[in-house]
Enzyme design. Sequence first.
Site, short mmCIF file in Angstrom:
data_model
loop_
_atom_site.label_atom_id
_atom_site.label_comp_id
_atom_site.label_asym_id
_atom_site.label_seq_id
_atom_site.Cartn_x
_atom_site.Cartn_y
_atom_site.Cartn_z
N LYS A 1 0.81 -1.20 0.00
CA LYS A 1 0.00 0.00 0.00
C LYS A 1 0.85 1.26 0.00
CE LYS A 1 -3.22 -2.27 3.18
NZ LYS A 1 -3.75 -2.17 4.57
N GLY A 2 2.08 1.14 0.49
CA GLY A 2 2.89 2.33 0.84
C GLY A 2 3.05 3.36 -0.26
N ASP B 1 7.67 3.36 -2.44
CA ASP B 1 7.71 4.36 -1.37
C ASP B 1 9.09 4.46 -0.73
OD1 ASP B 1 7.48 1.79 -0.31
OD2 ASP B 1 5.99 2.31 1.21
N ASP C 1 14.27 -0.29 1.92
CA ASP C 1 14.87 -0.49 3.24
C ASP C 1 15.91 -1.60 3.08
OD1 ASP C 1 15.03 -0.15 6.05
OD2 ASP C 1 13.61 -1.77 6.38
N LYS D 1 16.88 4.14 2.16
CA LYS D 1 17.67 4.00 3.40
C LYS D 1 18.84 3.08 3.10
CE LYS D 1 14.05 3.18 6.51
NZ LYS D 1 13.51 2.76 7.82
N PHE E 1 12.85 5.28 11.54
CA PHE E 1 11.53 4.82 11.09
C PHE E 1 10.68 6.03 10.74
CE2 PHE E 1 7.34 2.94 11.08
CZ PHE E 1 7.61 1.76 10.38
N VAL E 2 10.21 6.06 9.51
CA VAL E 2 9.46 7.22 9.05
C VAL E 2 8.01 6.86 8.73
CG1 VAL E 2 11.44 8.55 8.23
CG2 VAL E 2 10.35 6.90 6.69
N ASP F 1 3.32 3.81 6.73
CA ASP F 1 2.54 3.60 7.95
C ASP F 1 3.38 3.11 9.12
OD1 ASP F 1 2.99 0.96 6.75
OD2 ASP F 1 1.65 0.23 8.31
N ARG G 1 -0.64 6.92 7.30
CA ARG G 1 -0.43 6.97 5.85
C ARG G 1 -0.92 8.28 5.25
NH1 ARG G 1 1.03 1.85 4.03
NH2 ARG G 1 0.11 0.06 5.10
P1 IMP Z 1 12.30 -4.03 2.35
O1 IMP Z 1 13.07 -3.04 1.48
O2 IMP Z 1 12.01 -5.33 1.67
O3 IMP Z 1 12.97 -4.18 3.69
O4 IMP Z 1 10.86 -3.47 2.69
C1 IMP Z 1 10.48 -2.22 2.37
C2 IMP Z 1 9.07 -2.03 2.88
O5 IMP Z 1 9.06 -1.98 4.31
C3 IMP Z 1 8.56 -0.71 2.39
O6 IMP Z 1 7.88 -0.83 1.16
C4 IMP Z 1 7.69 -0.27 3.53
O7 IMP Z 1 6.39 -0.79 3.35
C5 IMP Z 1 8.32 -0.89 4.76
N1 IMP Z 1 9.22 0.07 5.45
C6 IMP Z 1 10.56 0.08 5.48
N2 IMP Z 1 11.05 1.10 6.19
C7 IMP Z 1 9.97 1.77 6.64
C8 IMP Z 1 9.81 2.96 7.45
O8 IMP Z 1 10.76 3.62 7.91
N3 IMP Z 1 8.53 3.33 7.69
C9 IMP Z 1 7.45 2.66 7.22
N4 IMP Z 1 7.55 1.56 6.46
C10 IMP Z 1 8.81 1.12 6.17
MG MG Z 2 6.20 -0.70 -0.01
#
Ligand code: IMP
Ligand code: MG
Length: 183
Positions: free
Chosen positions: A50-51, A107, A110, A138, A159-160, A166, A172
């Site tokens: 959803k982000g 969005d 991470d 990040k 954490f944002v 969210d 959101r």
């Molecule tokens: P990753 O890159 O597979 O670890 O996951 C990324 C997802 O984790 C993003 O699409 C977000 O939904 C969530 N996420 C990662 N960091 C944050 C944050 O700081 N705030 C909110 N959601 C986050």
């Molecule tokens: Mg996402």
Amino acid sequence: MQLTDPESYRARIQRIMISEEELKAAIAKAGAEIDAEYAGKPLLLVSILKGAFVFLADLSRAVSIPCEIGFMQAQSYFEGTTSSGKVSITLDLTQDISQYHVIIVEDIIDTGRTLSLVAEELRRRNPLSLRILTLLDKPERRVVDLKADKSLFTIPDAFVIGYGLDCAEYYRNLPYIAEYAEN
Ligand code: IMP
Ligand code: MG
């Protein structure tokens, strides 16, 4: 999390990290770049729910060339801390992407694990081209070798929330990106 008390809801919004004005300016620029690079080409903007829904809504309105919009939702499973995993697509595109230049509109990157699996899956479908555009990056947190083709803001390991992002499904709808703290 039940966060219906307005005071504690507000108290967790620690500080504004990226303002509405900064978001608007960066997105206007990204939209103009897409106009210049993709004019005359079949373009599909793919958002991962959803982000990324707010970012996609604003980015798509900063683009003035013809384009289509698509949504995906993915669930990823990892064993322990390994960087390999499986992704199951819980909502898929309706378009046959072999006919499109595709931009994944994300969005935040991470660890990069989910997006790298989704990108791999989309690459398998042979799009005319595939790029990743992320609002936030990040890089300190990355565990897989994934680089966005373009990222609008590089942020530290915090954490944002807001602008689509969210904490337990809340925040959101904040119009800016803020740092979250439970206090
Ligand atoms: P990753 O890159 O597979 O670890 O996951 C990324 C997802 O984790 C993003 O699409 C977000 O939904 C969530 N996420 C990662 N960091 C944050 C944050 O700081 N705030 C909110 N959601 C986050
Ligand atoms: Mg996402």
